[in-house]
Design an enzyme around this catalytic site. Structure first.
Site, PDB file in Angstrom:
ATOM      1  N   GLU A 171       0.834  -1.212   0.000  1.00 16.03           N
ATOM      2  CA  GLU A 171       0.000   0.000   0.000  1.00 16.03           C
ATOM      3  C   GLU A 171       0.871   1.266   0.000  1.00 16.03           C
ATOM      4  O   GLU A 171       0.598   2.228  -0.700  1.00 16.03           O
ATOM      5  CB  GLU A 171      -0.941  -0.019   1.211  1.00 16.03           C
ATOM      6  CG  GLU A 171      -1.979   1.087   1.161  1.00 16.03           C
ATOM      7  CD  GLU A 171      -3.307   0.701   1.811  1.00 16.03           C
ATOM      8  OE1 GLU A 171      -3.539  -0.496   2.081  1.00 16.03           O
ATOM      9  OE2 GLU A 171      -4.109   1.614   2.041  1.00 16.03           O
ATOM     10  N   ASP A 183      -4.609  -1.177   9.714  1.00 16.09           N
ATOM     11  CA  ASP A 183      -5.609  -1.874   8.910  1.00 16.09           C
ATOM     12  C   ASP A 183      -5.193  -3.314   8.632  1.00 16.09           C
ATOM     13  O   ASP A 183      -5.986  -4.246   8.780  1.00 16.09           O
ATOM     14  CB  ASP A 183      -5.816  -1.154   7.561  1.00 16.09           C
ATOM     15  CG  ASP A 183      -6.400   0.223   7.739  1.00 16.09           C
ATOM     16  OD1 ASP A 183      -6.797   0.556   8.877  1.00 16.09           O
ATOM     17  OD2 ASP A 183      -6.458   0.964   6.742  1.00 16.09           O
TER      18      ASP A 183
HETATM   19  P1  ADP Z   1     -10.805   1.681   2.062  1.00 11.86           P
HETATM   20  O1  ADP Z   1      -9.636   0.819   2.407  1.00 11.86           O
HETATM   21  O2  ADP Z   1     -11.257   2.533   3.185  1.00 11.86           O
HETATM   22  O3  ADP Z   1     -11.951   0.907   1.484  1.00 11.86           O
HETATM   23  P2  ADP Z   1      -8.885   2.767   0.231  1.00 11.86           P
HETATM   24  O4  ADP Z   1      -8.865   3.995  -0.616  1.00 11.86           O
HETATM   25  O5  ADP Z   1      -7.801   2.556   1.220  1.00 11.86           O
HETATM   26  O6  ADP Z   1     -10.328   2.701   0.938  1.00 11.86           O
HETATM   27  O7  ADP Z   1      -8.871   1.490  -0.723  1.00 11.86           O
HETATM   28  C1  ADP Z   1      -9.813   1.412  -1.763  1.00 11.86           C
HETATM   29  C2  ADP Z   1      -9.109   1.025  -3.043  1.00 11.86           C
HETATM   30  O8  ADP Z   1      -8.621  -0.333  -2.929  1.00 11.86           O
HETATM   31  C3  ADP Z   1     -10.033   1.002  -4.248  1.00 11.86           C
HETATM   32  O9  ADP Z   1     -10.137   2.270  -4.831  1.00 11.86           O
HETATM   33  C4  ADP Z   1      -9.317   0.000  -5.152  1.00 11.86           C
HETATM   34  O10 ADP Z   1      -8.249   0.616  -5.836  1.00 11.86           O
HETATM   35  C5  ADP Z   1      -8.751  -0.990  -4.163  1.00 11.86           C
HETATM   36  N1  ADP Z   1      -9.688  -2.120  -3.962  1.00 11.86           N
HETATM   37  C6  ADP Z   1     -10.400  -2.397  -2.849  1.00 11.86           C
HETATM   38  N2  ADP Z   1     -11.173  -3.489  -3.025  1.00 11.86           N
HETATM   39  C7  ADP Z   1     -10.931  -3.915  -4.293  1.00 11.86           C
HETATM   40  C8  ADP Z   1     -11.421  -4.993  -5.118  1.00 11.86           C
HETATM   41  N3  ADP Z   1     -12.323  -5.869  -4.648  1.00 11.86           N
HETATM   42  N4  ADP Z   1     -10.928  -5.108  -6.367  1.00 11.86           N
HETATM   43  C9  ADP Z   1     -10.014  -4.242  -6.835  1.00 11.86           C
HETATM   44  N5  ADP Z   1      -9.533  -3.207  -6.135  1.00 11.86           N
HETATM   45  C10 ADP Z   1      -9.980  -3.038  -4.891  1.00 11.86           C
HETATM   46 MG    MG Z   2      -7.733   1.589   3.004  1.00 14.64          MG
END
Ligand code: ADP
Ligand code: MG
Length: 393
Positions: A171, A183
């Site tokens: 990340e 997280d």
């Molecule tokens: P959070 O962790 O709070 O949900 P983040 O911005 O840290 O928000 O992470 C979200 C991002 O992670 C999405 O925009 C995408 O790029 C990636 N992501 C999360 N879940 C998936 C998924 N199932 N498939 C592909 N990418 C994902």
């Molecule tokens: Mg996140």
């Protein structure tokens, strides 16, 4: 269709074969301890039932091929090229579609641990029921699912903490998001009916039974659907205030201050910095008090701590928004034992600790109150502390 089936179906449709297995990891919610992580303080998150699934198989090639139900594209990269793609230069966007950087970044971070070991090609298909961008850490869930799959397929035999570190590295360095390790740790160390206490300085962790189930309690997540554009700027500003406060107090980080230092802080700093400092110092104490209360008196005893945490974020740290305040106030007015906003603030979700019997009335009241206030409808659901990564098939 369940997310597990969706991952399997996407795999078969994309790669024309059955996966070797399906691995999953959960999202998380933070029970208490907000903005304390980067001040080397304490947090108390737990893994939620919502999970991200990775159907995966060795593919007999030198390539990693990834798909997700989240995106239309299919991303293919030779394993040997990962070292040229990552790390992503600071401030730049990843050289691959951003969603795939979570998956490929995990492969890269794992490979970097043992660069001389073989890392054969794999196919990975992702599906999830963790809401994305709601503060429930869909990012840690995708990292954890992929790390678990590759840990088995590449026969790496790493433990959950090592896999959490891999997720964080992906990340931070592949996606380019400067997050702490809370997280990933809470996802990878999740246990049914327990939260994970994390000391963000030593990275020591402890599983703390929540006792929600036996006390007849649910945690209600109220996702306001508000996603504020200034969240990143606000986050950076709060971090800077905390650093300034620590410097004025002559300490390495606000972890080293306690409630007894607040009168001295009052003399040393301007009102805004003082209030930022006061939130962190009192929030750290509330995390410790919550752990103690859970252990000695049970979950009904933590309500006031949750409420005090929200007030501190609203008034001192100033990261709440009207939707979050309405969610918290309405839940409390309708029988919730405690409630607070959770996550970084400026939008996202609130949580409320509610007796099983009151879930319907609290949900109804919040829904009505949001409609009356002219807010977009909130997405409301219950979560229980759940298990960490696992192999599902
Ligand atoms: P959070 O962790 O709070 O949900 P983040 O911005 O840290 O928000 O992470 C979200 C991002 O992670 C999405 O925009 C995408 O790029 C990636 N992501 C999360 N879940 C998936 C998924 N199932 N498939 C592909 N990418 C994902
Ligand atoms: Mg996140």
């Amino acid at each position: 269709m369940s997310a597990l089936e969706a991952a399997r179906e996407l795999f078969t449709g994309s790669f024309g074969a059955r996966p070797d297995g399906v691995w999953s990891a959960p999202g998380r919610v933070n029970l208490i301890g907000e903005h304390t992580d980067y001040n080397e303080g304490f947090v108390l998150p737990f893994a939620i039932p919502h999970r991200t699934f990775a159907a995966a198989a060795l593919n007999g090639t030198d390539e990693i091929r990834v798909r997700s139900t989240f995106a239309d594209d299919r991303v293919v990269v030779p394993v040997a090229d990962l070292g040229g793609i990552f790390p992503t230069p600071a401030g730049a966007a990843p050289a691959v579609p951003e969603w795939s950087a979570y998956v490929l970044g995990v492969a890269w971070a794992l490979w970097m641990l043992q660069p001389d070991a073989p890392a054969p090609g794999v196919d990975i298909a992702i599906a999830s029921d963790v809401p994305v961008g709601a503060g429930l850490s869909s990012s840690a869930a995708i990292e954890g699912a992929v790390a678990s799959a590759l840990n088995d397929l590449w026969e790496l035999d790493l433990d959950p903490v090592a896999l959490a570190r891999v997720g964080r590295r992906a990340e931070n360095e592949a996606v380019g998001a400067p997050t702490g390790i809370m997280d990933q740790m809470s996802s990878m160390l999740g246990r049914p009916d327990a939260a994970t206490f994390i000391d963000c300085r030593s990275l020591e962790t402890r599983s703390v039974p929540t006792g929600f189930a036996s006390a007849g309690l649910d945690v209600l997540v109220i996702d306001t659907q508000v996603r504020h554009a200034h969240a990143t700027g606000g986050y950076r500003e709060r971090r800077a205030s905390c650093e300034r406060g620590a410097e004025l107090l002559g300490i390495r980080s606000l972890r080293d201050a306690s409630v007894a230092d607040l009168p001295r802080a009052e003399e040393l700093m301007d009102d805004v910095t003082l209030r930022r400092v006061r939130h962190i110092v009192t929030e750290n104490q509330r995390v410790l008090d919550t752990v103690a209360a859970l252990q000695s008196r049970g979950p009904r005893a933590i309500g006031d701590l949750l409420v005090a945490s929200h007030a501190s974020m609203r008034d001192d740290f100033e990261i709440s928004v009207p939707e979050l305040d309405t969610a918290v106030d309405t839940a409390l007015a309708n029988g919730a034992i405690g409630a607070r906003m959770t996550g970084g603030g400026f939008g996202g979700a609130a949580i409320a600790l509610v007796a099983h019997a009151d879930v319907g009335s609290v949900t109804g009241a919040v829904t009505r109150e949001f409609a009356d206030a002219g807010f977009a409808a909130a997405h409301i659901f219950t979560v229980t502390p759940s298990e960490g990564p696992r192999r599902d098939a």
